[in-house]
Write an enzyme that holds these catalytic residues in place. Structure first.
Site, mmCIF file in Angstrom:
data_model
loop_
_atom_site.group_PDB
_atom_site.id
_atom_site.type_symbol
_atom_site.label_atom_id
_atom_site.label_comp_id
_atom_site.label_asym_id
_atom_site.label_seq_id
_atom_site.Cartn_x
_atom_site.Cartn_y
_atom_site.Cartn_z
ATOM 1 N N ALA A 114 -9.974 10.600 2.830
ATOM 2 C CA ALA A 114 -11.378 10.792 2.822
ATOM 3 C C ALA A 114 -11.574 12.360 3.427
ATOM 4 O O ALA A 114 -12.727 13.089 3.231
ATOM 5 C CB ALA A 114 -12.254 9.609 3.574
ATOM 6 N N GLU B 229 0.931 -1.308 -0.199
ATOM 7 C CA GLU B 229 -0.012 -0.085 -0.013
ATOM 8 C C GLU B 229 0.789 1.309 0.107
ATOM 9 O O GLU B 229 1.985 1.510 0.638
ATOM 10 C CB GLU B 229 -1.014 0.085 1.287
ATOM 11 C CG GLU B 229 -1.712 1.275 1.337
ATOM 12 C CD GLU B 229 -2.771 1.026 2.601
ATOM 13 O OE1 GLU B 229 -3.582 0.339 2.596
ATOM 14 O OE2 GLU B 229 -2.424 2.137 3.334
ATOM 15 N N HIS C 58 -8.224 2.990 -3.803
ATOM 16 C CA HIS C 58 -9.010 3.053 -2.499
ATOM 17 C C HIS C 58 -10.055 4.245 -2.968
ATOM 18 O O HIS C 58 -9.764 5.223 -3.515
ATOM 19 C CB HIS C 58 -8.456 3.551 -1.253
ATOM 20 C CG HIS C 58 -7.127 2.545 -1.006
ATOM 21 N ND1 HIS C 58 -6.896 2.518 0.447
ATOM 22 C CD2 HIS C 58 -6.533 1.777 -1.502
ATOM 23 C CE1 HIS C 58 -5.821 1.634 0.525
ATOM 24 N NE2 HIS C 58 -5.656 1.100 -0.811
ATOM 25 N N TYR D 162 -11.245 -6.147 9.935
ATOM 26 C CA TYR D 162 -10.654 -5.594 11.307
ATOM 27 C C TYR D 162 -10.485 -6.860 12.248
ATOM 28 O O TYR D 162 -11.464 -7.099 12.748
ATOM 29 C CB TYR D 162 -11.541 -4.468 11.677
ATOM 30 C CG TYR D 162 -11.748 -3.598 10.890
ATOM 31 C CD1 TYR D 162 -10.771 -2.349 11.101
ATOM 32 C CD2 TYR D 162 -12.666 -3.578 9.629
ATOM 33 C CE1 TYR D 162 -10.869 -1.376 10.025
ATOM 34 C CE2 TYR D 162 -12.777 -2.429 9.021
ATOM 35 C CZ TYR D 162 -11.752 -1.299 9.114
ATOM 36 O OH TYR D 162 -11.821 -0.166 8.296
HETATM 37 P P1 FAD Z 1 -17.764 -0.286 6.887
HETATM 38 O O1 FAD Z 1 -17.299 -1.613 6.323
HETATM 39 O O2 FAD Z 1 -18.769 0.584 6.624
HETATM 40 O O3 FAD Z 1 -17.817 -0.364 8.477
HETATM 41 C C1 FAD Z 1 -17.697 0.657 9.496
HETATM 42 C C2 FAD Z 1 -18.483 0.377 10.622
HETATM 43 O O4 FAD Z 1 -20.014 0.416 10.418
HETATM 44 C C3 FAD Z 1 -18.094 -1.061 11.411
HETATM 45 O O5 FAD Z 1 -17.929 -0.652 12.746
HETATM 46 C C4 FAD Z 1 -19.153 -1.890 11.038
HETATM 47 O O6 FAD Z 1 -19.221 -2.845 11.789
HETATM 48 C C5 FAD Z 1 -20.491 -1.067 10.880
HETATM 49 N N1 FAD Z 1 -21.399 -1.540 9.884
HETATM 50 C C6 FAD Z 1 -21.266 -1.801 8.902
HETATM 51 N N2 FAD Z 1 -22.483 -1.917 8.146
HETATM 52 C C7 FAD Z 1 -23.495 -1.790 9.239
HETATM 53 C C8 FAD Z 1 -24.865 -1.736 9.124
HETATM 54 N N3 FAD Z 1 -25.588 -2.223 8.187
HETATM 55 N N4 FAD Z 1 -25.452 -1.350 10.564
HETATM 56 C C9 FAD Z 1 -24.637 -1.355 11.610
HETATM 57 N N5 FAD Z 1 -23.429 -1.078 11.505
HETATM 58 C C10 FAD Z 1 -22.651 -1.387 10.425
HETATM 59 N N6 FAD Z 1 -9.722 5.348 5.052
HETATM 60 C C11 FAD Z 1 -9.632 6.243 4.155
HETATM 61 O O7 FAD Z 1 -10.228 7.370 4.382
HETATM 62 N N7 FAD Z 1 -9.029 6.356 3.124
HETATM 63 C C12 FAD Z 1 -8.129 5.072 2.855
HETATM 64 O O8 FAD Z 1 -7.625 4.880 1.476
HETATM 65 C C13 FAD Z 1 -8.448 3.983 3.437
HETATM 66 N N8 FAD Z 1 -7.743 2.818 3.427
HETATM 67 C C14 FAD Z 1 -7.660 1.788 4.201
HETATM 68 C C15 FAD Z 1 -7.363 0.532 3.823
HETATM 69 C C16 FAD Z 1 -7.579 -0.655 4.543
HETATM 70 C C17 FAD Z 1 -7.093 -2.001 4.207
HETATM 71 C C18 FAD Z 1 -8.174 -0.454 5.761
HETATM 72 C C19 FAD Z 1 -8.527 -1.667 6.889
HETATM 73 C C20 FAD Z 1 -8.761 0.754 6.141
HETATM 74 C C21 FAD Z 1 -8.635 1.809 5.498
HETATM 75 N N9 FAD Z 1 -9.281 3.083 5.484
HETATM 76 C C22 FAD Z 1 -9.025 4.145 4.721
HETATM 77 C C23 FAD Z 1 -9.809 3.344 7.076
HETATM 78 C C24 FAD Z 1 -11.341 2.999 7.069
HETATM 79 O O9 FAD Z 1 -12.069 3.710 5.820
HETATM 80 C C25 FAD Z 1 -11.965 3.279 8.232
HETATM 81 O O10 FAD Z 1 -11.433 2.194 9.052
HETATM 82 C C26 FAD Z 1 -13.305 3.327 8.522
HETATM 83 O O11 FAD Z 1 -13.816 3.748 9.622
HETATM 84 C C27 FAD Z 1 -14.221 2.047 8.106
HETATM 85 O O12 FAD Z 1 -14.268 1.986 6.924
HETATM 86 P P2 FAD Z 1 -14.932 0.537 6.210
HETATM 87 O O13 FAD Z 1 -14.901 0.661 4.807
HETATM 88 O O14 FAD Z 1 -13.958 -0.856 6.818
HETATM 89 O O15 FAD Z 1 -16.542 0.696 6.875
#
Ligand code: FAD
Length: 287
Positions: free
Chosen positions: A50, A16, A77, A143
């Site tokens: 973001a 990355e 991303h 996670y």
């Molecule tokens: P989601 O999958 O939407 O989950 C977020 C939270 O919502 C979780 O607690 C989940 O359990 C909960 N949730 C999901 N669906 C529901 C539902 N239906 N009802 C209730 N709760 C729900 N951030 C950036 O800004 N830019 C990047 O380039 C970036 N790259 C990343 C790369 C990796 C490999 C990782 C692991 C993280 C990265 N992040 C990045 C950080 C990421 O955006 C954050 O961790 C963010 O808080 C969660 O994103 P997610 O896509 O996992 O969210």
């Protein structure tokens, strides 16, 4: 080319990188990519700030360079928290035009200074939207210790299953420092019916400040052995870096010996560190 198919052929090693901050010339990342090229990672993913801290526009441009100049697959991303359907459509159109087939669909972290947009609440909503638009390979984040906003790991894994069912073809994990957390997570994911490949995200630590920053951002726990290393070498940055790199290498070798699908190295744009680690684990990838 869609990166999902790589997992059918081999154990994947990916990197990355992030676009430089506005105060750093864009050429800096191109120098880093030049230095990474001969390591031949299976793909390189490029982050997107973001919250607007790094210019998202350069994510697509960097991905295109990775593919066209270096002949390496790339993943762009795409966090949706501050996007509208219209702005995502514009980005998908740009990805298409630049030949980018792979997207890491994310919700993105909340920025206290920005009111989130309402078109996409969770990453799963973005995944569905991209699937409707067309033919991209969609990757998702996971996670091993549970997402910090989730009440429990079990609840987070349930939401992860929904995200995968929405159209995710492979997952990349948040960084972690204790492999048993990852193995427990894999078991829970499997029990929940998640069958896509899951790459282990490894952050090589190079200094005390970076580890403290990462831990405060993502909530990863520091196991006692790593805490001891940090305490022992607190006044000796060179030895701390050497000991922590060995820690990451041991972590990766153990993961490969346990048969993980792939290793995603958070390079932090540090090509020396990526080289040191990749060369140390290269032979184990074939195990
Ligand atoms: P989601 O999958 O939407 O989950 C977020 C939270 O919502 C979780 O607690 C989940 O359990 C909960 N949730 C999901 N669906 C529901 C539902 N239906 N009802 C209730 N709760 C729900 N951030 C950036 O800004 N830019 C990047 O380039 C970036 N790259 C990343 C790369 C990796 C490999 C990782 C692991 C993280 C990265 N992040 C990045 C950080 C990421 O955006 C954050 O961790 C963010 O808080 C969660 O994103 P997610 O896509 O996992 O969210």
């Amino acid at each position: 080319m869609k990166v999902r198919s790589l997992f059918d052929e081999k154990r994947v090693i990916s990197f990355e990188v992030f676009p430089p901050k506005p105060t750093t010339p864009i050429t800096r990342i191109y120098e880093t990519l030049d230095a990474l090229e001969d390591l031949r990672p299976d793909f390189i993913s490029v982050t997107y700030g973001a919250g607007g801290s790094t210019p998202g526009a350069s994510t697509a441009e960097i991905c295109e360079t990775i593919q066209k100049k270096h002949g390496i697959h790339s993943i762009a991303h795409l966090p949706c928290i501050n996007e509208t359907k219209e702005s995502v459509l514009a980005k998908l159109t740009e990805f298409r035009a630049r030949g980018i087939d792979n997207i890491l669909a994310l919700r993105g972290d909340r920025n206290p200074d920005l009111e989130p947009k309402t078109d996409f609440k969770y990453a799963a909503d973005l995944v569905e939207f991209i699937c409707e638009y067309g033919d991209f390979d969609i990757c998702g984040a996971c996670y091993p210790e549970g997402h910090p906003e989730s009440e429990s790991l079990a609840e987070d894994v349930r939401h992860l299953k929904d995200k995968v069912d929405a159209g995710v073809s492979h997952l990349i994990s948040q960084l972690f420092f204790r492999n048993r957390d990852f193995y427990r997570f894999l078991e829970m994911a499997q029990a929940a019916g998640i069958q896509v490949p899951i790459e282990a995200g490894i952050m090589p630590i190079t200094n005390k400040k970076s580890i403290e920053r990462m831990v405060s951002l993502c909530g990863a726990s520091i196991p006692p052995r790593l805490a001891k290393l940090m305490a022992r070498y607190s006044d000796d940055p060179q030895s701390l870096k050497a000991a922590c790199l060995e820690y990451s290498i041991e972590q990766i070798i153990d993961l490969l010996e346990h048969g993980v699908s792939g290793i995603h190295i958070y390079t932090m744009n540090n090509d020396d560190v990526a080289r040191y680690i990749t060369e140390a684990v290269r032979d184990c990838v074939k195990i």
